[in-house]
Design a protein around this motif. Structure first.
Motif, PDB file in Angstrom:
ATOM      1  N   LEU A   1       0.874  -1.337   0.120  1.00 45.70           N
ATOM      2  CA  LEU A   1      -0.109   0.127  -0.108  1.00 45.70           C
ATOM      3  C   LEU A   1       0.776   1.312   0.229  1.00 45.70           C
ATOM      4  CD1 LEU A   1      -2.771  -0.923   2.727  1.00 45.70           C
ATOM      5  CD2 LEU A   1      -2.976  -0.617  -0.044  1.00 45.70           C
TER       6      LEU A   1
ATOM      7  N   ASP B   1       2.554   1.555  -3.478  1.00 47.18           N
ATOM      8  CA  ASP B   1       1.581   1.429  -4.941  1.00 47.18           C
ATOM      9  C   ASP B   1       0.720   2.674  -5.133  1.00 47.18           C
ATOM     10  OD1 ASP B   1       2.635  -0.954  -5.238  1.00 47.18           O
ATOM     11  OD2 ASP B   1       0.646  -2.093  -5.036  1.00 47.18           O
ATOM     12  N   TYR B   2       0.582   3.403  -4.043  1.00 49.26           N
ATOM     13  CA  TYR B   2      -0.358   4.531  -3.912  1.00 49.26           C
ATOM     14  C   TYR B   2       0.417   5.990  -3.839  1.00 49.26           C
ATOM     15  CZ  TYR B   2      -4.167   0.843  -4.022  1.00 49.26           C
ATOM     16  OH  TYR B   2      -4.733  -0.100  -4.448  1.00 49.26           O
TER      17      TYR B   2
ATOM     18  N   HIS C   1      -7.335  -4.286  -3.413  1.00 51.03           N
ATOM     19  CA  HIS C   1      -6.000  -4.554  -3.449  1.00 51.03           C
ATOM     20  C   HIS C   1      -5.375  -5.639  -3.192  1.00 51.03           C
ATOM     21  CE1 HIS C   1      -1.848  -2.720  -3.076  1.00 51.03           C
ATOM     22  NE2 HIS C   1      -1.640  -3.632  -2.019  1.00 51.03           N
TER      23      HIS C   1
ATOM     24  N   THR D   1      -2.964  -7.462  -5.904  1.00 55.10           N
ATOM     25  CA  THR D   1      -1.665  -7.731  -5.633  1.00 55.10           C
ATOM     26  C   THR D   1      -1.032  -9.361  -5.625  1.00 55.10           C
ATOM     27  OG1 THR D   1      -1.979  -7.547  -3.187  1.00 55.10           O
ATOM     28  CG2 THR D   1      -1.190  -5.773  -4.421  1.00 55.10           C
TER      29      THR D   1
END
Ligand code: FES
Ligand SMILES: [Fe+2]
Length: 347
Positions: free
Chosen positions: A7, A10-11, A335, A339
């Motif tokens: 997290l 990726d963001y 998510h 993933t």
């Protein structure tokens, strides 16, 4: 663990408002489970980097915020105005010091809000969707930072986020602070992974007082009530009447110890004139104190919820006021599925 790390990587994450770091040397430091993230003013620009010195890797900033040149305390290397200044340069004749640079992260702006990412899976504007317009409008109505409150929450970060996403606890946990506003049920708005709660102030006396303050502000945007905007995964931005904003981040800090790097900053909006500044100085002081108390109260209750109480599965017993928690968990599950980390996530 991999869930938290992915997290972070990726963001996009909201780091700060431009006006929080107006002077050279102003900095903010965040601890995350993939390492430190520091934003500082290098004399020309805001630089976002991993807080490691390119010489031998010492952490350059140790505090949570303040004003300090980006000088490494080990051997004095300094980053300033885009350049690395190396003392006793002649001793490095065998090296190419042009390669000695800070490891910076990708950044992007939404209005005057600065975001960073590590390896983002989409553009910032795709991630924000229609929340970008709200954020831009808010960002153009912020003048300065009036308070920084940063410490470690002794709980796993989704529990702190879920606490911030539901108003059901307000009367029991915040009886002398937030509860006084007597917030109405309001409405939830979902914007992709993000969500907004808008709730009118039910206490008539306080509502009238708040409306009366409007003449002191020089703002052209603000929800007339209580608004909290959640930006997946780690950011909350809340405000009463748009007179100030509390910008909070809840970074997973250390997945083994289940701690969260909590940071909240009180961002105040531009005032009409000097007289307004005099009249409102005690208002902002008390807003900062109340916010600090609210977060302590939230921390105290979050500490009582062990990590094993959290999973990405829907809540079994969800009140209508907990709908944003269900939405958050749905985003977490999505998510995990994309993933391939589902099944690897052990509470
Ligand atoms: S490790 Fe930073 S100057 Fe040597
Ligand atoms: Fe709370």
């Amino acid at each position: 663990m991999e869930f938290d790390r992915s997290l972070v990587r990726d963001y996009w994450h909201l780091l700060c408002h431009r006006n929080e770091l107006p002077q050279p040397g102003d900095y903010l430091r965040f601890e995350t489970c993939v390492g430190d993230v520091v934003v500082f003013h290098d004399g020309d620009d805001l630089v976002v980097f991993d807080n490691r010195c390119p010489h031998r890797g010492a952490r350059i900033y140790a505090g949570t915020h303040g004003n300090q040149a980006a000088t490494c305390s080990y051997h004095g290397w300094t980053h300033s105005r885009g350049q690395m200044i190396v003392p006793h340069r002649e001793n490095y004749s065998a090296c190419d010091l042009r390669e000695a640079k800070l490891t910076t992260f990708p950044t992007d702006w939404c209005g005057d809000f600065l975001f960073f990412a590590i390896t983002p899976r989409m553009s910032l504007h795709d991630q924000l969707g229609d929340a970008a317009e709200i954020l831009e409008n808010i960002s153009f109505n912020i003048g300065a930072c009036a308070d920084v409150n940063s410490y470690v929450y002794d709980c796993y970060w989704p529990l702190a986020i879920e606490n911030a996403l539901e108003p059901d606890h307000i009367s029991l946990i915040h009886p002398d602070t937030l509860s006084k506003l007597e917030l109405e049920a309001g409405e939830n708005i979902y914007i992709g992974l993000n969500s907004v709660w808008k709730a009118p102030v039910g206490n008539v006396r306080l509502r009238k007082q708040l409306i009366g303050l409007k003449r002191f502000f020089n703002i052209d945007y603000g929800y007339e009530g209580y608004m909290s905007l959640y930006l997946f995964p780690f950011t909350m931005l809340s405000s009463t009447y748009g007179y100030s904003y509390s910008l909070q981040s809840f970074f997973p800090r250390d997945a083994h110890q289940n701690t969260t790097n909590f940071s909240s900053r009180l961002l105040v909006t531009p005032l009409r004139d000097e007289q307004a500044a005099t009249v409102l100085s005690s208002f902002f002081t008390s807003t900062a104190q109340v916010n600090r108390k609210v977060f302590e109260e939230d921390h105290d209750i979050c500490k009582r919820v062990p990590r094993s109480s959290w999973s990405a599965e829907p809540l079994k017993f969800a009140s209508t006021a907990e709908a944003k928690i269900q939405h958050f968990r749905q985003s977490c599950r999505a998510h995990l599925e994309t993933t391939g980390a589902i099944g690897q996530h052990k509470p």
